[in-house]
Design a protein around this motif. Structure first.
Motif, PDB file in Angstrom:
ATOM      1  N   SER A  13     -11.455  -4.232   3.259  1.00 50.34           N
ATOM      2  CA  SER A  13     -11.338  -2.710   3.078  1.00 50.34           C
ATOM      3  C   SER A  13     -10.048  -2.173   2.644  1.00 50.34           C
ATOM      4  O   SER A  13      -9.048  -2.921   2.650  1.00 50.34           O
ATOM      5  N   VAL A  14      -9.916  -1.301   1.535  1.00 53.44           N
ATOM      6  CA  VAL A  14      -8.918  -1.003   1.050  1.00 53.44           C
ATOM      7  C   VAL A  14      -8.664   0.566   1.157  1.00 53.44           C
ATOM      8  O   VAL A  14      -9.708   1.550   1.337  1.00 53.44           O
ATOM      9  N   ALA A  15      -7.200   0.980   1.235  1.00 58.22           N
ATOM     10  CA  ALA A  15      -6.897   2.396   1.222  1.00 58.22           C
ATOM     11  C   ALA A  15      -7.247   3.264  -0.108  1.00 58.22           C
ATOM     12  O   ALA A  15      -7.469   2.531  -1.107  1.00 58.22           O
ATOM     13  N   ALA A  16      -7.108   4.319   0.026  1.00 60.53           N
ATOM     14  CA  ALA A  16      -7.296   5.163  -1.353  1.00 60.53           C
ATOM     15  C   ALA A  16      -6.475   4.607  -2.421  1.00 60.53           C
ATOM     16  O   ALA A  16      -6.914   4.625  -3.673  1.00 60.53           O
ATOM     17  N   GLY A  17      -5.148   4.202  -2.335  1.00 62.08           N
ATOM     18  CA  GLY A  17      -4.364   3.591  -3.342  1.00 62.08           C
ATOM     19  C   GLY A  17      -4.678   2.169  -3.782  1.00 62.08           C
ATOM     20  O   GLY A  17      -4.090   1.628  -4.593  1.00 62.08           O
ATOM     21  N   ALA A  34      -4.893   0.777   8.301  1.00 60.45           N
ATOM     22  CA  ALA A  34      -3.989   1.431   7.347  1.00 60.45           C
ATOM     23  C   ALA A  34      -3.235   0.439   6.544  1.00 60.45           C
ATOM     24  O   ALA A  34      -3.242  -0.618   6.659  1.00 60.45           O
ATOM     25  N   ALA A  35      -3.060   0.637   5.187  1.00 59.91           N
ATOM     26  CA  ALA A  35      -2.387   0.019   4.183  1.00 59.91           C
ATOM     27  C   ALA A  35      -1.009   0.055   4.293  1.00 59.91           C
ATOM     28  O   ALA A  35      -0.318   0.891   4.572  1.00 59.91           O
ATOM     29  N   GLN A  45       6.126   2.571   6.058  1.00 61.31           N
ATOM     30  CA  GLN A  45       4.984   3.592   5.595  1.00 61.31           C
ATOM     31  C   GLN A  45       4.035   2.904   5.548  1.00 61.31           C
ATOM     32  O   GLN A  45       3.677   1.971   4.742  1.00 61.31           O
ATOM     33  N   LEU A  46       2.761   3.637   5.866  1.00 60.59           N
ATOM     34  CA  LEU A  46       1.386   3.215   5.886  1.00 60.59           C
ATOM     35  C   LEU A  46       0.589   4.254   5.034  1.00 60.59           C
ATOM     36  O   LEU A  46       0.906   5.572   4.943  1.00 60.59           O
ATOM     37  N   GLU A  47      -0.637   3.922   4.634  1.00 58.69           N
ATOM     38  CA  GLU A  47      -1.457   4.991   4.236  1.00 58.69           C
ATOM     39  C   GLU A  47      -3.105   4.480   4.537  1.00 58.69           C
ATOM     40  O   GLU A  47      -3.291   3.238   4.591  1.00 58.69           O
ATOM     41  N   GLY A  51      -6.098   8.207   2.183  1.00 57.63           N
ATOM     42  CA  GLY A  51      -4.673   8.313   1.246  1.00 57.63           C
ATOM     43  C   GLY A  51      -3.767   9.227   2.057  1.00 57.63           C
ATOM     44  O   GLY A  51      -2.797   9.484   1.693  1.00 57.63           O
ATOM     45  N   GLN A  52      -3.923   9.294   3.745  1.00 53.63           N
ATOM     46  CA  GLN A  52      -2.904  10.051   4.329  1.00 53.63           C
ATOM     47  C   GLN A  52      -1.843   9.084   4.550  1.00 53.63           C
ATOM     48  O   GLN A  52      -2.041   8.090   4.943  1.00 53.63           O
TER      49      GLN A  52
END
Length: 82
Positions: A13-17, A34-35, A45-47, A51-52
């Motif tokens: 799974s990947v984050a929006a970024g 989160a990433a 800092q996570l995402e 993308g939040q």
């Protein structure tokens, strides 16, 4: 499209970024997928997958997550990723 096929086939799974997601757990037992975007001695800092941006104090992460950060080099030295 090829990247999406590769990600689906690998089960990652990947984050929006585009960063890889993992489950992070707070010291109170709450969890989020989160990433890792960046970290320093005090803040992480996570995402999330949408993308939040999420900022959490390192001391508020579970012992396992703090050990993970240490294992990838994000100790008190001010390591960051971006």
């Amino acid at each position: 499209m090829l990247a999406a096929v590769c990600v689906f086939a690998s089960g990652v799974s990947v984050a929006a970024g585009g960063e890889e997601l993992r489950t992070w757990t707070s010291s109170r037992g709450e969890s989020i997928e989160a990433a890792l975007v960046g970290a320093d001695g005090e803040m992480v800092q996570l995402e999330d997958r949408n993308g939040q941006a999420i900022a959490i104090q390192r001391v508020n992460l579970s012992e396992d997550d703090r050990a993970y950060l240490d294992s990838i080099g994000s100790g008190e030295s001010g390591w960051q990723t971006n």
